[in-house]
Scaffold this motif. Sequence first.
Motif, short mmCIF file in Angstrom:
data_model
loop_
_atom_site.label_atom_id
_atom_site.label_comp_id
_atom_site.label_asym_id
_atom_site.label_seq_id
_atom_site.Cartn_x
_atom_site.Cartn_y
_atom_site.Cartn_z
N UNK A 138 0.82 -1.20 0.00
CA UNK A 138 0.00 0.00 0.00
C UNK A 138 0.86 1.25 0.00
N UNK A 139 1.92 1.26 0.80
CA UNK A 139 2.84 2.40 0.81
C UNK A 139 3.42 2.63 -0.58
N UNK A 140 3.77 1.54 -1.26
CA UNK A 140 4.31 1.66 -2.61
C UNK A 140 3.26 2.18 -3.58
N UNK A 141 2.04 1.70 -3.46
CA UNK A 141 0.97 2.14 -4.35
C UNK A 141 0.68 3.63 -4.16
N UNK A 142 0.76 4.11 -2.92
CA UNK A 142 0.52 5.52 -2.63
C UNK A 142 1.76 6.39 -2.86
N UNK A 143 2.89 5.75 -3.14
CA UNK A 143 4.15 6.43 -3.45
C UNK A 143 4.58 7.40 -2.34
N UNK A 144 4.52 6.91 -1.14
CA UNK A 144 4.92 7.75 -0.02
C UNK A 144 6.44 7.95 -0.01
N UNK A 145 6.91 9.13 0.39
CA UNK A 145 8.35 9.41 0.39
C UNK A 145 9.06 8.84 1.61
N UNK A 146 9.18 7.52 1.65
CA UNK A 146 9.79 6.84 2.78
C UNK A 146 10.30 5.49 2.29
N UNK A 147 11.33 4.98 2.93
CA UNK A 147 11.81 3.62 2.66
C UNK A 147 11.17 2.67 3.67
N UNK A 148 10.62 1.58 3.18
CA UNK A 148 9.98 0.60 4.05
C UNK A 148 10.46 -0.78 3.66
N UNK A 149 10.88 -1.55 4.65
CA UNK A 149 11.27 -2.94 4.43
C UNK A 149 10.45 -3.82 5.37
N UNK A 150 9.73 -4.77 4.81
CA UNK A 150 8.95 -5.72 5.60
C UNK A 150 9.72 -7.03 5.73
N UNK A 151 9.85 -7.51 6.95
CA UNK A 151 10.52 -8.79 7.22
C UNK A 151 9.49 -9.72 7.83
N UNK A 152 9.24 -10.85 7.16
CA UNK A 152 8.09 -11.69 7.50
C UNK A 152 8.56 -13.13 7.76
N UNK A 153 8.64 -13.56 9.03
CA UNK A 153 8.99 -14.95 9.34
C UNK A 153 7.75 -15.83 9.21
N UNK A 154 7.88 -16.96 8.51
CA UNK A 154 6.71 -17.79 8.20
C UNK A 154 7.02 -19.25 8.56
N UNK A 155 6.14 -19.87 9.33
CA UNK A 155 6.33 -21.27 9.72
C UNK A 155 4.99 -21.87 10.08
N UNK A 156 4.96 -23.20 10.14
CA UNK A 156 3.78 -23.94 10.60
C UNK A 156 4.19 -24.68 11.87
N UNK A 157 3.43 -24.49 12.94
CA UNK A 157 3.80 -25.04 14.25
C UNK A 157 3.00 -26.31 14.51
N UNK A 158 3.61 -27.46 14.27
CA UNK A 158 2.94 -28.74 14.41
C UNK A 158 3.73 -29.68 15.31
N UNK A 159 3.04 -30.62 15.98
CA UNK A 159 3.74 -31.65 16.77
C UNK A 159 4.13 -32.82 15.88
N UNK A 160 5.32 -33.33 16.07
CA UNK A 160 5.77 -34.52 15.32
C UNK A 160 7.05 -35.01 15.97
N UNK A 161 7.62 -36.04 15.40
CA UNK A 161 8.87 -36.55 15.92
C UNK A 161 10.04 -35.62 15.72
N UNK A 162 9.87 -34.63 14.85
CA UNK A 162 10.95 -33.66 14.62
C UNK A 162 10.66 -32.30 15.24
N UNK A 163 9.54 -32.16 15.95
CA UNK A 163 9.15 -30.87 16.52
C UNK A 163 10.11 -30.41 17.61
N UNK A 164 10.23 -29.11 17.75
CA UNK A 164 11.05 -28.62 18.87
C UNK A 164 10.32 -28.87 20.18
#
Length: 504
Positions: free
Chosen positions: A304-330
């Motif tokens: 949205x910031x890009x579409x509105x061409x606002x005079x600012x630098x913005x960086x989005x950092x998005x961590x993505x995971x699925x939290x499930x139980x299994x034999x390899x789960x933390x």
Amino acid sequence: MPPTITATDHPLEKLTGDAVVVAVGKGPDGPLPTPGAEAVDRLLGGRLLPALADLGARGAEDEVTRMPSFGQGPFPVVAVAGLGAPDASGGYRPEAVRRAAGAASRALGGRRAVVSLLAAVGGTPDADRLHAVGEGALLGAYEFTAYKSDLPAGRPVPPSEITIVVPDAGAAEDALRRVRAVADAVALVRDLVNTPPNDLYPAELAARGAAAGEKVGLAAEILDEDALAAGGYGGILAVGQGSTRKPRLLRLAYSGRGARRKIALVGKGITFDSGGLSIKPALKMEDMKSDMAGAAAVIATVCLVAQLRLPVDVVATVPIAENLPSGTAYRPADVVTFRNGKKAEITNTDAEGRVVLADAIARAAEDKPDYLLETSTLTGAQMVALGSRTAGVMGSDDLRDAVVAASERSGEGMWPMPLPAELRKGLDSPIADFVNANADRMGGMLVGGHFLKEFVPDGLPWAHIDIAGPSYNTGAPWGYTPKGGTGVPVRTLLATIEALVQKD
């Protein structure tokens, strides 16, 4: 398809549509007229308010009363939306107008064209009210039907065209361009949140986010599990290791012309949260597809910031995971090493959001931003403290308060929360730098804020918005808010960024 929205300055008598929308307030003796309602009342020969009284209308919030025009105007239906009681000045807040417009859109399913006089609630429409009418009307018309295999013929559908009556249509067009962009961004968040987790797994959310960013010219980067391991993202890898669908880190960057400041956005992207080995109760676990609402919000905001061409630098950092139980789960008792070298003893695998956010905040801070804004469905304690409609905001006092002020302008309820020093002791660990969850449940939202603070460099203004309740509506629709994904807090993030730009 979302409805089209336009403005007109033609007289009401020369317009046509399937319905006309007006608003009334709530008075001690019944509905209170507004300038827009008075225009329709003249067409109806002065019978609008008496008819409302006969129908039992009160002008309350979320109340929409429909009545026929009996051929007395160019609209077969008059929809009267309630604004609630006026404020101390005798006027109505833009949020009351926004809610009324949304409620009217929801109530007018099946109508092709709707003409709204809501912008005239306070007399001559101002920019805030025009935005409120447009946003409310478009957001109220939202529906999610991607997984409906048999939509019945003749079913009520949202209005396809919305026209707002204003004194100067040309002057309103710039405002409506912004309204359309904001509504599209909120709809993107709602669509992502409503998508089931078997279709929106980590790699897919990263791909959809990158595609949305590239569409508006953003630079996109996706780190897979090998790149995460090479980069030292121990928190994201730990949470995601229980699932066969491996974690990702998405980065979207916008460089605004004339930018003087850089803003970091971080959003939690748990595409489904079972709680891991510290598994959640079965009841309402299906709502945990919404645990990526923060990620969806920051993806939509930077676009949205890009579409509105606002005079600012913005960086989005998005961590993505699925939290499930299994034999390899933390496991509880594991020690996780984050990107910045800090270590946490895991005491609860269901406190996974802060574990992935720790890596993301550490990475975002490496860009040397001037401000850091993070949002997530972090804690159930947020709902215990503030309910399902009010987000809690923590962080640096000035930026926290700026976010809350922006939320008041945007209509997204938020409340400033403290970070009491004594609660930090609950994160002490005998073997690591800290634990990820305090056994004492008191002040759970604030303890979560303390954990995130450990990864924010000294001197960096930051704010965390806990949207566990407001991002996903499990109850009936209200105002412009549908059941399911709400799009919170896109409008507040945008308003905050715009205020920071103006400040500089």
